[in-house]
Design a protein around this motif. Structure first.
Motif, PDB file in Angstrom:
ATOM      1  N   LEU A   9      26.707   0.485 -44.100  1.00 47.02           N
ATOM      2  CA  LEU A   9      27.690   1.564 -43.983  1.00 47.02           C
ATOM      3  C   LEU A   9      28.801   1.160 -43.003  1.00 47.02           C
ATOM      4  CD1 LEU A   9      25.470   4.781 -43.788  1.00 47.02           C
ATOM      5  CD2 LEU A   9      26.726   3.924 -45.768  1.00 47.02           C
ATOM      6  N   ALA A  10      28.403   0.589 -41.882  1.00 46.54           N
ATOM      7  CA  ALA A  10      29.389   0.145 -40.900  1.00 46.54           C
ATOM      8  C   ALA A  10      30.288  -0.940 -41.476  1.00 46.54           C
ATOM      9  CB  ALA A  10      28.688  -0.348 -39.636  1.00 46.54           C
ATOM     10  N   ASP A  11      29.714  -1.837 -42.280  1.00 45.56           N
ATOM     11  CA  ASP A  11      30.521  -2.885 -42.920  1.00 45.56           C
ATOM     12  C   ASP A  11      31.574  -2.279 -43.854  1.00 45.56           C
ATOM     13  OD1 ASP A  11      29.077  -4.836 -41.632  1.00 45.56           O
ATOM     14  OD2 ASP A  11      27.751  -5.254 -43.329  1.00 45.56           O
ATOM     15  N   TRP A  12      31.271  -1.126 -44.440  1.00 46.62           N
ATOM     16  CA  TRP A  12      32.228  -0.436 -45.310  1.00 46.62           C
ATOM     17  C   TRP A  12      33.239   0.400 -44.524  1.00 46.62           C
ATOM     18  CZ3 TRP A  12      33.835  -0.921 -50.112  1.00 46.62           C
ATOM     19  CH2 TRP A  12      33.043  -1.614 -51.019  1.00 46.62           C
ATOM     20  N   GLY A  13      33.169   0.316 -43.211  1.00 50.80           N
ATOM     21  CA  GLY A  13      34.110   1.059 -42.382  1.00 50.80           C
ATOM     22  C   GLY A  13      33.714   2.497 -42.123  1.00 50.80           C
ATOM     23  N   VAL A 130      14.694   0.918 -55.833  1.00 45.25           N
ATOM     24  CA  VAL A 130      13.240   0.767 -55.908  1.00 45.25           C
ATOM     25  C   VAL A 130      12.758  -0.517 -55.248  1.00 45.25           C
ATOM     26  CG1 VAL A 130      13.045   2.164 -57.990  1.00 45.25           C
ATOM     27  CG2 VAL A 130      13.382  -0.307 -58.201  1.00 45.25           C
ATOM     28  N   SER A 131      13.688  -1.308 -54.711  1.00 43.00           N
ATOM     29  CA  SER A 131      13.327  -2.573 -54.069  1.00 43.00           C
ATOM     30  C   SER A 131      14.287  -2.827 -52.909  1.00 43.00           C
ATOM     31  CB  SER A 131      13.419  -3.726 -55.071  1.00 43.00           C
ATOM     32  OG  SER A 131      13.439  -4.979 -54.419  1.00 43.00           O
ATOM     33  N   PRO A 132      13.810  -3.351 -51.789  1.00 44.90           N
ATOM     34  CA  PRO A 132      14.707  -3.677 -50.682  1.00 44.90           C
ATOM     35  C   PRO A 132      15.845  -4.621 -51.090  1.00 44.90           C
ATOM     36  CG  PRO A 132      12.440  -3.759 -49.932  1.00 44.90           C
ATOM     37  CD  PRO A 132      12.390  -3.600 -51.435  1.00 44.90           C
ATOM     38  N   ASP A 133      15.566  -5.546 -52.014  1.00 49.10           N
ATOM     39  CA  ASP A 133      16.612  -6.477 -52.460  1.00 49.10           C
ATOM     40  C   ASP A 133      17.737  -5.757 -53.194  1.00 49.10           C
ATOM     41  OD1 ASP A 133      15.552  -9.194 -51.763  1.00 49.10           O
ATOM     42  OD2 ASP A 133      13.872  -8.476 -52.963  1.00 49.10           O
ATOM     43  N   GLN A 134      17.435  -4.603 -53.743  1.00 49.22           N
ATOM     44  CA  GLN A 134      18.416  -3.871 -54.540  1.00 49.22           C
ATOM     45  C   GLN A 134      19.406  -3.087 -53.679  1.00 49.22           C
ATOM     46  OE1 GLN A 134      16.561  -0.877 -56.933  1.00 49.22           O
ATOM     47  NE2 GLN A 134      18.456  -0.214 -57.914  1.00 49.22           N
ATOM     48  N   LEU A 135      18.994  -2.742 -52.466  1.00 44.91           N
ATOM     49  CA  LEU A 135      19.778  -1.812 -51.662  1.00 44.91           C
ATOM     50  C   LEU A 135      21.221  -2.252 -51.398  1.00 44.91           C
ATOM     51  CD1 LEU A 135      19.985   0.801 -50.057  1.00 44.91           C
ATOM     52  CD2 LEU A 135      18.993  -0.400 -48.100  1.00 44.91           C
ATOM     53  N   PRO A 136      21.482  -3.491 -50.950  1.00 45.06           N
ATOM     54  CA  PRO A 136      22.873  -3.845 -50.645  1.00 45.06           C
ATOM     55  C   PRO A 136      23.810  -3.703 -51.831  1.00 45.06           C
ATOM     56  CG  PRO A 136      21.370  -5.439 -49.679  1.00 45.06           C
ATOM     57  CD  PRO A 136      20.551  -4.584 -50.596  1.00 45.06           C
ATOM     58  N   HIS A 137      23.421  -4.237 -53.001  1.00 44.26           N
ATOM     59  CA  HIS A 137      24.359  -4.169 -54.131  1.00 44.26           C
ATOM     60  C   HIS A 137      24.454  -2.761 -54.699  1.00 44.26           C
ATOM     61  CE1 HIS A 137      21.738  -3.913 -57.721  1.00 44.26           C
ATOM     62  NE2 HIS A 137      20.919  -4.745 -57.133  1.00 44.26           N
ATOM     63  N   ALA A 138      23.390  -1.955 -54.587  1.00 46.48           N
ATOM     64  CA  ALA A 138      23.481  -0.565 -55.044  1.00 46.48           C
ATOM     65  C   ALA A 138      24.451   0.212 -54.166  1.00 46.48           C
ATOM     66  CB  ALA A 138      22.103   0.088 -55.021  1.00 46.48           C
ATOM     67  N   LEU A 139      24.373   0.009 -52.859  1.00 45.69           N
ATOM     68  CA  LEU A 139      25.282   0.698 -51.947  1.00 45.69           C
ATOM     69  C   LEU A 139      26.715   0.213 -52.126  1.00 45.69           C
ATOM     70  CD1 LEU A 139      24.893   2.891 -49.779  1.00 45.69           C
ATOM     71  CD2 LEU A 139      24.863   1.071 -48.073  1.00 45.69           C
ATOM     72  N   GLN A 178      23.517 -10.789 -55.595  1.00 46.89           N
ATOM     73  CA  GLN A 178      24.236 -10.834 -54.328  1.00 46.89           C
ATOM     74  C   GLN A 178      25.503  -9.992 -54.428  1.00 46.89           C
ATOM     75  OE1 GLN A 178      22.959 -12.156 -51.667  1.00 46.89           O
ATOM     76  NE2 GLN A 178      21.205 -13.032 -52.754  1.00 46.89           N
ATOM     77  N   SER A 179      25.877  -9.386 -53.320  1.00 49.56           N
ATOM     78  CA  SER A 179      27.034  -8.496 -53.327  1.00 49.56           C
ATOM     79  C   SER A 179      27.744  -8.586 -51.986  1.00 49.56           C
ATOM     80  CB  SER A 179      26.584  -7.052 -53.612  1.00 49.56           C
ATOM     81  OG  SER A 179      27.699  -6.188 -53.710  1.00 49.56           O
ATOM     82  N   SER A 180      28.890  -7.899 -51.891  1.00 50.07           N
ATOM     83  CA  SER A 180      29.643  -7.874 -50.642  1.00 50.07           C
ATOM     84  C   SER A 180      30.406  -6.558 -50.559  1.00 50.07           C
ATOM     85  CB  SER A 180      30.630  -9.053 -50.568  1.00 50.07           C
ATOM     86  OG  SER A 180      31.745  -8.819 -51.403  1.00 50.07           O
ATOM     87  N   THR A 181      31.028  -6.331 -49.430  1.00 52.31           N
ATOM     88  CA  THR A 181      31.806  -5.105 -49.233  1.00 52.31           C
ATOM     89  C   THR A 181      33.294  -5.309 -49.511  1.00 52.31           C
ATOM     90  OG1 THR A 181      32.018  -5.612 -46.869  1.00 52.31           O
ATOM     91  CG2 THR A 181      30.174  -4.216 -47.536  1.00 52.31           C
ATOM     92  N   ALA A 182      33.648  -6.389 -50.168  1.00 50.27           N
ATOM     93  CA  ALA A 182      35.056  -6.651 -50.475  1.00 50.27           C
ATOM     94  C   ALA A 182      35.563  -5.661 -51.518  1.00 50.27           C
ATOM     95  CB  ALA A 182      35.222  -8.079 -50.986  1.00 50.27           C
ATOM     96  N   TRP A 183      36.691  -5.047 -51.228  1.00 52.34           N
ATOM     97  CA  TRP A 183      37.317  -4.111 -52.169  1.00 52.34           C
ATOM     98  C   TRP A 183      38.759  -3.893 -51.737  1.00 52.34           C
ATOM     99  CZ3 TRP A 183      39.620   0.782 -52.012  1.00 52.34           C
ATOM    100  CH2 TRP A 183      39.830   1.383 -53.253  1.00 52.34           C
TER     101      TRP A 183
END
Length: 233
Positions: A9-13, A130-139, A178-183
């Motif tokens: 969340l902090a990474d997204w500002g 449903v998986s910890p690995d999923q959380l970053p890209h879902a968010l 893999q995902s990132s907060t770039a937008w």
């Protein structure tokens, strides 16, 4: 994973989350307390008000508002505030707790089919992690969708996922996205012929009034004079 979620969340500002306490989001509440210097938790008197506050933040503060509630009745109470965001076209990310994944479908205490509950108001994006690995890209997908479509979205995080150990970041493996907060906010303009036609029409008027709305693109619009009339810059 609760700490990883708050850090994302902090990474997204995000500097402020509007929420109401509930046992289904206890790990997230504890993580917000640990990271209170980065992300402030504003506790509402009701989940409904948390959603309205997040919508107000999006309306007047810019960016996406974020609200937090537990599963069951807590999630249900978010609906009215999220519909305000939907109808006013404001980006809001709702983070909602859920019963442990092993109990899903068992009629567990306060278990509600949250996908069905949110499928209209958060129709652009609603996802259960449903998986910890999923959380970053879902968010990340939730924030991108909310900002790109100016609409509310929902990320559902079961209690056991909130408590799970965070996986190592950046590891490539089969089935891990893999995902990132770039937008970046796009700039959309009409083609030159339509823009000049609009400028000619406005320039031919004597007492011109323009109702442009108050969306993110109209809010920051400016006018510049062309030789043949006026056009949005």
């Amino acid at each position: 994973m609760a700490d990883r979620l708050v850090e994302r969340l902090a990474d997204w500002g995000v500097t402020r989350v509007f929420g109401y306490a509930g046992d289904g989001v206890d790990p997230l509440l504890a993580a917000l307390r640990r990271h209170e210097e980065q992300v402030e938790l504003v506790t509402a008197r009701h989940e409904e008000m948390a959603a309205f506050m997040a919508t107000g933040h999006a309306k007047y503060g810019g960016g996406a508002g974020v609200c937090l509630a537990t599963q069951g009745p807590g999630a249900i109470h978010l609906l009215e505030g999220l519909y305000d965001a939907k109808l006013d076209r404001k980006p809001v990310v709702a983070i909602v707790g859920q019963v442990v994944t092993s109990a899903l479908g068992a009629g567990y205490q306060q278990e509600v089919d949250l996908h069905t509950l949110f499928k209209d108001v958060c129709g652009q994006y609603v996802q259960t992690v449903v998986s910890p690995d999923q959380l970053p890209h879902a968010l990340d997908n939730a924030f991108r969708t909310a900002l790109a479509t100016s609409s509310p979205v929902c990320v559902i995080v079961p209690h056991d996922v909130q408590q799970a150990e965070a996986p190592d970041e950046g590891e490539q493996s089969h089935g891990v996205v893999q995902s990132s907060t770039a937008w970046a906010q796009p700039r959309v303009v009409p083609d030159d012929a339509r823009l000049r036609a609009a400028a000619d029409l406005l320039g031919a008027g004597e007492r011109v009034a323009v109702l442009a709305g108050q969306g993110p693109r109209a809010r920051n619009a400016r006018c510049g004079r062309w030789s043949s009339g006026w056009a949005a810059a």
